[in-house]
Design a protein around this motif. Structure first.
Motif, PDB file in Angstrom:
ATOM      1  N   ILE A 143       0.859  -1.173   0.000  1.00 19.41           N
ATOM      2  CA  ILE A 143       0.000   0.000   0.000  1.00 19.41           C
ATOM      3  C   ILE A 143       0.898   1.226   0.000  1.00 19.41           C
ATOM      4  O   ILE A 143       1.849   1.316   0.786  1.00 19.41           O
ATOM      5  N   VAL A 144       0.633   2.164  -0.895  1.00 18.54           N
ATOM      6  CA  VAL A 144       1.498   3.329  -1.092  1.00 18.54           C
ATOM      7  C   VAL A 144       0.658   4.594  -0.960  1.00 18.54           C
ATOM      8  O   VAL A 144      -0.424   4.693  -1.538  1.00 18.54           O
ATOM      9  N   ARG A 145       1.150   5.537  -0.199  1.00 25.43           N
ATOM     10  CA  ARG A 145       0.487   6.823  -0.038  1.00 25.43           C
ATOM     11  C   ARG A 145       0.833   7.736  -1.207  1.00 25.43           C
ATOM     12  O   ARG A 145       1.961   7.742  -1.699  1.00 25.43           O
ATOM     13  N   GLY A 146      -0.141   8.505  -1.674  1.00 30.87           N
ATOM     14  CA  GLY A 146       0.109   9.390  -2.799  1.00 30.87           C
ATOM     15  C   GLY A 146      -0.803  10.592  -2.809  1.00 30.87           C
ATOM     16  O   GLY A 146      -1.547  10.859  -1.857  1.00 30.87           O
ATOM     17  N   VAL A 158      -6.147  10.962 -23.095  1.00 25.19           N
ATOM     18  CA  VAL A 158      -5.784  12.332 -22.724  1.00 25.19           C
ATOM     19  C   VAL A 158      -5.553  12.375 -21.214  1.00 25.19           C
ATOM     20  O   VAL A 158      -6.377  11.892 -20.427  1.00 25.19           O
ATOM     21  N   THR A 159      -4.434  12.952 -20.793  1.00 25.07           N
ATOM     22  CA  THR A 159      -4.100  13.046 -19.370  1.00 25.07           C
ATOM     23  C   THR A 159      -4.990  14.076 -18.693  1.00 25.07           C
ATOM     24  O   THR A 159      -5.045  15.236 -19.115  1.00 25.07           O
ATOM     25  N   VAL A 160      -5.686  13.644 -17.643  1.00 24.75           N
ATOM     26  CA  VAL A 160      -6.585  14.537 -16.894  1.00 24.75           C
ATOM     27  C   VAL A 160      -6.094  14.792 -15.479  1.00 24.75           C
ATOM     28  O   VAL A 160      -6.570  15.717 -14.805  1.00 24.75           O
ATOM     29  N   ALA A 161      -5.152  13.961 -14.991  1.00 27.45           N
ATOM     30  CA  ALA A 161      -4.657  14.119 -13.628  1.00 27.45           C
ATOM     31  C   ALA A 161      -3.308  13.429 -13.496  1.00 27.45           C
ATOM     32  O   ALA A 161      -2.929  12.600 -14.335  1.00 27.45           O
ATOM     33  N   LYS A 162      -2.595  13.765 -12.435  1.00 21.74           N
ATOM     34  CA  LYS A 162      -1.316  13.132 -12.105  1.00 21.74           C
ATOM     35  C   LYS A 162      -1.452  12.441 -10.751  1.00 21.74           C
ATOM     36  O   LYS A 162      -1.996  13.014  -9.803  1.00 21.74           O
ATOM     37  N   LEU A 163      -0.974  11.213 -10.685  1.00 19.21           N
ATOM     38  CA  LEU A 163      -0.872  10.491  -9.414  1.00 19.21           C
ATOM     39  C   LEU A 163       0.596  10.477  -9.010  1.00 19.21           C
ATOM     40  O   LEU A 163       1.418   9.860  -9.697  1.00 19.21           O
ATOM     41  N   ARG A 164       0.931  11.151  -7.919  1.00 18.05           N
ATOM     42  CA  ARG A 164       2.321  11.227  -7.464  1.00 18.05           C
ATOM     43  C   ARG A 164       2.484  10.424  -6.182  1.00 18.05           C
ATOM     44  O   ARG A 164       1.690  10.561  -5.243  1.00 18.05           O
ATOM     45  N   LEU A 165       3.494   9.578  -6.154  1.00 19.15           N
ATOM     46  CA  LEU A 165       3.806   8.732  -5.006  1.00 19.15           C
ATOM     47  C   LEU A 165       5.139   9.187  -4.435  1.00 19.15           C
ATOM     48  O   LEU A 165       6.176   8.990  -5.066  1.00 19.15           O
ATOM     49  N   PRO A 166       5.156   9.817  -3.269  1.00 16.47           N
ATOM     50  CA  PRO A 166       6.424  10.278  -2.709  1.00 16.47           C
ATOM     51  C   PRO A 166       7.294   9.116  -2.263  1.00 16.47           C
ATOM     52  O   PRO A 166       6.803   8.002  -2.026  1.00 16.47           O
ATOM     53  N   GLN A 167       8.577   9.360  -2.161  1.00 16.13           N
ATOM     54  CA  GLN A 167       9.503   8.363  -1.625  1.00 16.13           C
ATOM     55  C   GLN A 167       9.043   7.983  -0.218  1.00 16.13           C
ATOM     56  O   GLN A 167       8.748   8.840   0.609  1.00 16.13           O
ATOM     57  N   GLN A 168       8.981   6.672   0.063  1.00 13.49           N
ATOM     58  CA  GLN A 168       8.454   6.225   1.361  1.00 13.49           C
ATOM     59  C   GLN A 168       8.853   4.787   1.627  1.00 13.49           C
ATOM     60  O   GLN A 168       9.152   4.025   0.704  1.00 13.49           O
ATOM     61  N   ASP A 169       8.834   4.411   2.893  1.00 16.52           N
ATOM     62  CA  ASP A 169       9.150   3.049   3.312  1.00 16.52           C
ATOM     63  C   ASP A 169       7.844   2.298   3.542  1.00 16.52           C
ATOM     64  O   ASP A 169       7.094   2.634   4.463  1.00 16.52           O
ATOM     65  N   ILE A 170       7.554   1.308   2.723  1.00 13.69           N
ATOM     66  CA  ILE A 170       6.301   0.550   2.836  1.00 13.69           C
ATOM     67  C   ILE A 170       6.570  -0.880   3.306  1.00 13.69           C
ATOM     68  O   ILE A 170       5.744  -1.771   3.114  1.00 13.69           O
ATOM     69  N   SER A 171       7.724  -1.098   3.936  1.00 16.63           N
ATOM     70  CA  SER A 171       8.142  -2.460   4.275  1.00 16.63           C
ATOM     71  C   SER A 171       7.497  -3.018   5.534  1.00 16.63           C
ATOM     72  O   SER A 171       7.503  -4.230   5.741  1.00 16.63           O
ATOM     73  N   GLN A 224     -12.959  -4.423  11.213  1.00 14.81           N
ATOM     74  CA  GLN A 224     -13.962  -3.386  11.072  1.00 14.81           C
ATOM     75  C   GLN A 224     -14.011  -2.943   9.613  1.00 14.81           C
ATOM     76  O   GLN A 224     -12.978  -2.654   9.012  1.00 14.81           O
ATOM     77  N   ARG A 225     -15.197  -2.919   9.064  1.00 18.23           N
ATOM     78  CA  ARG A 225     -15.342  -2.521   7.659  1.00 18.23           C
ATOM     79  C   ARG A 225     -15.820  -1.076   7.603  1.00 18.23           C
ATOM     80  O   ARG A 225     -16.997  -0.781   7.771  1.00 18.23           O
ATOM     81  N   ARG A 226     -14.901  -0.178   7.356  1.00 25.43           N
ATOM     82  CA  ARG A 226     -15.262   1.229   7.202  1.00 25.43           C
ATOM     83  C   ARG A 226     -14.221   1.915   6.334  1.00 25.43           C
ATOM     84  O   ARG A 226     -13.064   1.498   6.261  1.00 25.43           O
ATOM     85  N   GLU A 227     -14.635   2.963   5.682  1.00 23.39           N
ATOM     86  CA  GLU A 227     -13.727   3.736   4.852  1.00 23.39           C
ATOM     87  C   GLU A 227     -12.854   4.640   5.730  1.00 23.39           C
ATOM     88  O   GLU A 227     -13.365   5.297   6.651  1.00 23.39           O
ATOM     89  N   PRO A 228     -11.554   4.695   5.468  1.00 23.03           N
ATOM     90  CA  PRO A 228     -10.715   5.646   6.194  1.00 23.03           C
ATOM     91  C   PRO A 228     -11.080   7.074   5.797  1.00 23.03           C
ATOM     92  O   PRO A 228     -11.582   7.331   4.699  1.00 23.03           O
ATOM     93  N   HIS A 229     -10.824   8.011   6.712  1.00 24.47           N
ATOM     94  CA  HIS A 229     -11.103   9.406   6.434  1.00 24.47           C
ATOM     95  C   HIS A 229      -9.937  10.101   5.747  1.00 24.47           C
ATOM     96  O   HIS A 229     -10.088  11.191   5.184  1.00 24.47           O
ATOM     97  N   SER A 230      -8.755   9.473   5.806  1.00 22.87           N
ATOM     98  CA  SER A 230      -7.579  10.068   5.191  1.00 22.87           C
ATOM     99  C   SER A 230      -6.575   8.983   4.873  1.00 22.87           C
ATOM    100  O   SER A 230      -6.600   7.878   5.461  1.00 22.87           O
ATOM    101  N   ALA A 231      -5.643   9.275   3.968  1.00 22.29           N
ATOM    102  CA  ALA A 231      -4.590   8.332   3.644  1.00 22.29           C
ATOM    103  C   ALA A 231      -3.681   8.080   4.839  1.00 22.29           C
ATOM    104  O   ALA A 231      -3.150   6.987   5.011  1.00 22.29           O
ATOM    105  N   ALA A 232      -3.518   9.087   5.694  1.00 23.52           N
ATOM    106  CA  ALA A 232      -2.623   8.967   6.852  1.00 23.52           C
ATOM    107  C   ALA A 232      -3.092   7.911   7.841  1.00 23.52           C
ATOM    108  O   ALA A 232      -2.280   7.378   8.611  1.00 23.52           O
TER     109      ALA A 232
END
Length: 377
Positions: free
Chosen positions: A61-64, A302-315, A365-373
Motif C-alpha cells: 500500500i502506497v500513499r500518494g 488524454v491526461t486529466v490528472a497526475k498520481l504522485r507517489l512520494p519516496q516512502q518506506d512501505i516495508s 472493522q469494515r469502514r472507509e478511512p477518512h484520510s490516507a494517513a
C-alpha cells in the motif's frame, strides 16, 4: 454569438447498456460461489485469513496524491475532473489471482487499486453514500476475458480451480484451455468462447516487470459525465526511466513483486498519468464487449490528472495488515463515473458481498478511512 461545435464523442445515454433477463438469477449464483470460496479460503489458502476472491495477494500500500489538472478540454473536464485540485490518495498493488502463495504460482496479471479522498457528492453504494472517497480498480491489460454473467459462471470456477489444473502439467493446462473455450461443455460450438480465450491469453502474457512499470486499465467502460470512457494509469515516462528494480524473475524467490516495489519506493518517488479515452464509435469501441481494445486512432488517451507517489518506506508488516482491511470497488464513485456494461454491473454486488464476508470472517472493522494517513502515515 459563437455557436458551440458538436462533440465528435458519443454522448452517454442509459440505452447503451444491454439488459439480460436472467441477470439477477445468475448473479446470485456467482455471489454464492464467491462467498463459498471466501469461507473456504481461511484454511485453503494457508494464511489463516479469508482472502479476496480476486486480487487476493497484495504487494503493498502506497500513499500518494492526485492532482486534477486545470484547463482541460470540456469533454474531459467532466465529473470529478471538472474541478482542478489535489486529493490525498492510497494505492494498493496486487496480483490478479484469487489465490495467495508464491508469486510464481499466481500468474502475470497484476492490479492497481486507487482510492482518492476528499471527493464531494454521494457514491453509488447505497449503504455508504457519504464516504468522501472515490475508487478505481484497474488491471494491467486493456482487455478482459469475460463479457457476461453467463460466461462468468464457468470462468469463475476455472480460475478458482486453476492451481489444480496447472499442477498437472501440459495435460492439465490443455484441459483448462478446452474447458474455458467450451464453457466446461455448456456451450454449443457456435458459441464457444474464443474471443474471451484470446483475451485471457493477452492478460496471461503480460510482461514480468516491477508493478510500477505496468499500465493499468479500468477493464470495462465507465461513464465520464456526458460521455463514455475507459480510464487508464500509465507510468510517467521520466519516473519510469529512473526505475532500477525493473525485471521480475519468478524463479529467484517465492516473493519477487513486493521486494521490488518496496526497494523502489524506498529509493525514489514515482508518478502515473491518469488518462481518459472517450468513446467515438460504439461499434468499434463497444461497451458490452470487454475483449475488444478500443483503438487509439479513433480516440487517444488524454491526461486529466497526475498520481504522485512520494519516496516512502512501505516495508512494515503493519501496513500489510491495514491494506488487507481496506475495501476497493469500481462502484465507490459518483454517478458521473458509473461503471457500464453487464460485467461491470455484476461487480457492484459481488464486490460488496465479498467485502462484507471477508471482513466478518477476519474480524475486521469494515469502514472507509477518512484520510490516507490513517493507513499509510
Amino acid at each position: 454569438m459563437i455557436e458551440r461545435m458538436p462533440s465528435r464523442f458519443i454522448p452517454y445515454t442509459p440505452d447503451i447498456e444491454a439488459a439480460c433477463p436472467q441477470f439477477d438469477e445468475m448473479l446470485q449464483t456467482v455471489i454464492a460461489k464467491t462467498e463459498r470460496f471466501i469461507a473456504e479460503s481461511v484454511t485453503a489458502e494457508g494464511t489463516g485469513l479469508a482472502v479476496r476472491d480476486a486480487h487476493a495477494k497484495g504487494y503493498g500500500i502506497v500513499r500518494g496524491e492526485v492532482e486534477i489538472l486545470d484547463r482541460l478540454p470540456t469533454e474531459y473536464a467532466q465529473g470529478i475532473y471538472a474541478t482542478p485540485g489535489r486529493h490525498d490518495a492510497l494505492v494498493r498493488f496486487s496480483n490478479g489471482s484469487p489465490h495467495a502463495g508464491a508469486d510464481a504460482r499466481l500468474g502475470r496479471a497484476t492490479g492497481l487499486a486507487l482510492k482518492m479522498f476528499g471527493i464531494g457528492g454521494p457514491t453509488l453504494l447505497e449503504d455508504e453514500p457519504d464516504t468522501g472517497t472515490f475508487d478505481y480498480a484497474l488491471i494491467n491489460a486493456p482487455v478482459f476475458f469475460c463479457n457476461t454473467v453467463k460466461h462468468y459462471l464457468f470462468i469463475q470456477e476455472l480460475f478458482l480451480d486453476a492451481p489444480k489444473y496447472f499442477a498437472q502439467g501440459p495435460p492439465g493446462r490443455h484441459r483448462f484451455y478446452r474447458e474455458f473455450v467450451t464453457g466446461k461443455g455448456s456451450l454449443e460450438p457456435d458459441e464457444w468462447a474464443w474471443e474471451e480465450f484470446l483475451a485471457f491469453l493477452t492478460v496471461a502474457q503480460r510482461p514480468l516487470v516491477n508493478v510500477l512499470l505496468s499500465t493499468y486499465w479500468t477493464m470495462g467502460a465507465v461513464r465520464h459525465g456526458d460521455y463514455i470512457a475507459k480510464v487508464r494509469l500509465v507510468p510517467d515516462p521520466g519516473r519510469a526511466a529512473a526505475v532500477v528494480h525493473r525485471a521480475i524473475d519468478l524463479t529467484s524467490a517465492e516473493e519477487v513483486f513486493r521486494p521490488a516495489l518496496v526497494a523502489e519506493m524506498r529509493e525514489r518517488p514515482y508518478a502515473f498519468d491518469i488518462q481518459v479515452q472517450l468513446c467515438a464509435d460504439l461499434e468499434r469501441m463497444p461497451v458490452e464487449d470487454l475483449t475488444v481494445e478500443w483503438p487509439e486512432r479513433l480516440s487517444p488517451f488524454v491526461t486529466v490528472a497526475k498520481l504522485r507517489l512520494p519516496q516512502q518506506d512501505i516495508s512494515a508488516e503493519e501496513t500489510l495488515t491495514k491494506m488487507d482491511a481496506l475495501s476497493f470497488t469500481p462502484w465507490r464513485v459518483t454517478a458521473e463515473h458509473a461503471p457500464l456494461g453487464e460485467i461491470m454491473r455484476a461487480r457492484k454486488e459481488v464486490y460488496r458481498r465479498s467485502s462484507l464476508q471477508r471482513h466478518r470472517l477476519n474480524h475486521q472493522q469494515r469502514r472507509e478511512p477518512h484520510s490516507a494517513a490513517e493507513v499509510s502515515p
